[in-house]
Motif scaffolding. Structure first.
Motif, PDB file in Angstrom:
ATOM      1  N   MET A 138       0.841  -1.200   0.000  1.00 33.89           N
ATOM      2  CA  MET A 138       0.000   0.000   0.000  1.00 33.89           C
ATOM      3  C   MET A 138       0.876   1.250   0.000  1.00 33.89           C
ATOM      4  O   MET A 138       1.836   1.345   0.769  1.00 33.89           O
ATOM      5  CB  MET A 138      -0.917   0.013   1.230  1.00 33.89           C
ATOM      6  CG  MET A 138      -2.110  -0.900   1.129  1.00 33.89           C
ATOM      7  SD  MET A 138      -3.294  -0.629   2.480  1.00 33.89           S
ATOM      8  CE  MET A 138      -2.374  -1.309   3.859  1.00 33.89           C
ATOM      9  N   TYR A 322      -9.093  -0.290  -3.842  1.00 34.48           N
ATOM     10  CA  TYR A 322      -7.705  -0.027  -4.232  1.00 34.48           C
ATOM     11  C   TYR A 322      -7.547  -0.262  -5.731  1.00 34.48           C
ATOM     12  O   TYR A 322      -8.383  -0.906  -6.383  1.00 34.48           O
ATOM     13  CB  TYR A 322      -6.749  -0.935  -3.464  1.00 34.48           C
ATOM     14  CG  TYR A 322      -6.939  -2.404  -3.777  1.00 34.48           C
ATOM     15  CD1 TYR A 322      -6.227  -3.018  -4.802  1.00 34.48           C
ATOM     16  CD2 TYR A 322      -7.861  -3.166  -3.068  1.00 34.48           C
ATOM     17  CE1 TYR A 322      -6.430  -4.360  -5.110  1.00 34.48           C
ATOM     18  CE2 TYR A 322      -8.067  -4.508  -3.381  1.00 34.48           C
ATOM     19  CZ  TYR A 322      -7.354  -5.087  -4.388  1.00 34.48           C
ATOM     20  OH  TYR A 322      -7.561  -6.407  -4.699  1.00 34.48           O
ATOM     21  N   ASP A 324      -4.323  -1.292  -8.596  1.00 31.50           N
ATOM     22  CA  ASP A 324      -2.929  -1.592  -8.906  1.00 31.50           C
ATOM     23  C   ASP A 324      -2.375  -0.433  -9.720  1.00 31.50           C
ATOM     24  O   ASP A 324      -2.897  -0.104 -10.794  1.00 31.50           O
ATOM     25  CB  ASP A 324      -2.822  -2.897  -9.702  1.00 31.50           C
ATOM     26  CG  ASP A 324      -3.158  -4.115  -8.864  1.00 31.50           C
ATOM     27  OD1 ASP A 324      -2.716  -4.165  -7.695  1.00 31.50           O
ATOM     28  OD2 ASP A 324      -3.862  -5.012  -9.358  1.00 31.50           O
ATOM     29  N   LEU A 333      -0.179  -0.281  -4.383  1.00 33.65           N
ATOM     30  CA  LEU A 333      -1.635  -0.293  -4.276  1.00 33.65           C
ATOM     31  C   LEU A 333      -2.078   1.119  -3.921  1.00 33.65           C
ATOM     32  O   LEU A 333      -1.688   1.664  -2.878  1.00 33.65           O
ATOM     33  CB  LEU A 333      -2.097  -1.273  -3.197  1.00 33.65           C
ATOM     34  CG  LEU A 333      -1.747  -2.746  -3.401  1.00 33.65           C
ATOM     35  CD1 LEU A 333      -2.223  -3.564  -2.201  1.00 33.65           C
ATOM     36  CD2 LEU A 333      -2.352  -3.284  -4.692  1.00 33.65           C
TER      37      LEU A 333
END
Length: 359
Positions: A138, A322, A324, A333
């Motif tokens: 993240m 989220y 990619d 992310l």
């Protein structure tokens, strides 16, 4: 003078000898119980002193580290647009009766990047124990540093920077942490005598033909079967995120499965076995919880019956929250923090708005 003392002692012995049998039995039993309790207290303090204490105050500040990839691996992805997270004057949300401890799985070979980040929630109000995995990739805001992945703050600024990141990005106050290196996890599992896990065919075939299981002698997993894995096999299982049907999301799920299996095995140990296990495990653990805090937390959890509960599991980011993306030549992310904070707080604290107790 010596004779006077001898006569005094003699009178005391004689007085005890003249007491009824029930009195003698009671006094001797009480004395034995007191001695046992004192011995147990000293032994508990000895066990807890085996853990390595580190509150992050002596951490050497590191430069920014970026896990970059070749340009062709990310040009097809959108560029991350990290949402602005408002600065707060508080340390994040907390609630009376709920303790949040961060488990860090460290990879010393990579410079102590935290490849596993799991918040263990001990809820004495409702006798619950909960695990929340946080995806290492993240993209988060790191106070004092450039935006980066969640697995980098511990390497950069130690546990205090990690606390700042969780407060800043997830509005969560952490009450302490426990860190262990992956290599030490192998010793813990072996001390437990292994743990029982179901290994599907794809996972078994991949592990048996790759080097995630470091010792080739243990690359003998049985496809599609529940089996006992030793420490070396468990570490390989936890670290794999490249085989078929496996990603970093799959890896965090497997880490939670392993923790749950350890917990179930832990609950079945006898007291002597538990004490022996703690003597083995604690020297490999680093924490900022001191002896009094560990004793207080253990007492509260035991008294509330939390350890008899089944583990509940969760993951951040939640599905549909989220994208990619790429950022600064990294694969990341890109997270909707508002949605994830809402879901995280609902899981940990419940939905009773009136019970909020923010620091």
């Amino acid at each position: 003078m010596a004779k006077t003392n001898e006569r005094s002692v003699g009178r005391q012995k004689g007085a005890f000898a003249r007491k009824p049998l029930w009195y003698k039995v009671f006094m001797i039993t009480a004395l034995v119980i007191i001695l046992c309790l004192v011995g147990m207290i000293f032994y508990v303090y000895y066990l807890m002193s085996l853990a390595n204490y580190d509150d992050g105050s002596d951490h050497v500040v590191q430069e920014d580290y970026f896990e970059t990839v070749p340009v062709e691996e990310y040009t097809h992805l959108p560029e991350a647009t990290l949402e602005t997270v408002a600065d707060k004057d508080t340390d994040g949300r907390s609630k009376e009766g709920i303790t949040n401890i961060l488990l860090l799985g460290l990879d010393q070979e990579s410079g102590n990047l935290s490849d596993a980040l799991i918040v263990v929630t001990l809820d004495t109000n409702h006798k619950k124990i909960m695990l929340t995995s946080f995806m290492r990739d993240m993209l988060v805001q790191i106070p004092g540093y450039s935006n980066n992945k969640l697995n980098t703050p511990y390497q950069k600024g130690g546990i205090q920077l990690v606390y700042d990141v969780f407060s800043h990005n997830f509005d969560l106050d952490l009450d302490g942490y426990v860190a262990i290196n992956y290599n030490m996890l192998e010793k813990v599992i072996d001390k437990l005598g292994g743990i029982s896990l179901y290994i599907d065919a794809d996972e078994a075939n991949f592990q048996n033909t790759s080097n995630f299981i470091s010792n080739p002698a243990y690359r003998n997993l049985i496809p599609g079967a529940t089996q006992t894995l030793n420490g070396c096999q468990v570490v390989g299982y936890c670290r794999n995120r490249v085989s078929l049907k496996t990603s970093d999301f799959g890896r965090t799920q497997k880490q939670r499965v392993v923790l749950n299996a350890i917990y179930e095995k832990f609950k079945d140990q006898s007291l002597p076995e538990l004490l022996s296990l703690m003597e083995t495990v604690l020297p490999y653990v680093t924490t900022d919880l001191d002896l009094m805090e560990m004793t207080s937390l253990a007492t509260k959890v035991f008294d509330a019956g939390v350890l008899s509960a089944e583990m509940e599991q969760f993951r951040i980011p939640v599905d549909g929250s989220y994208t990619d993306s790429w950022y600064n030549a990294m694969l990341v992310l890109d997270v909707d923090f508002e949605k994830n904070i809402e879901e995280l707080h609902r899981f940990i604290f419940g939905e009773e708005e009136e019970d909020k107790d923010e620091k």
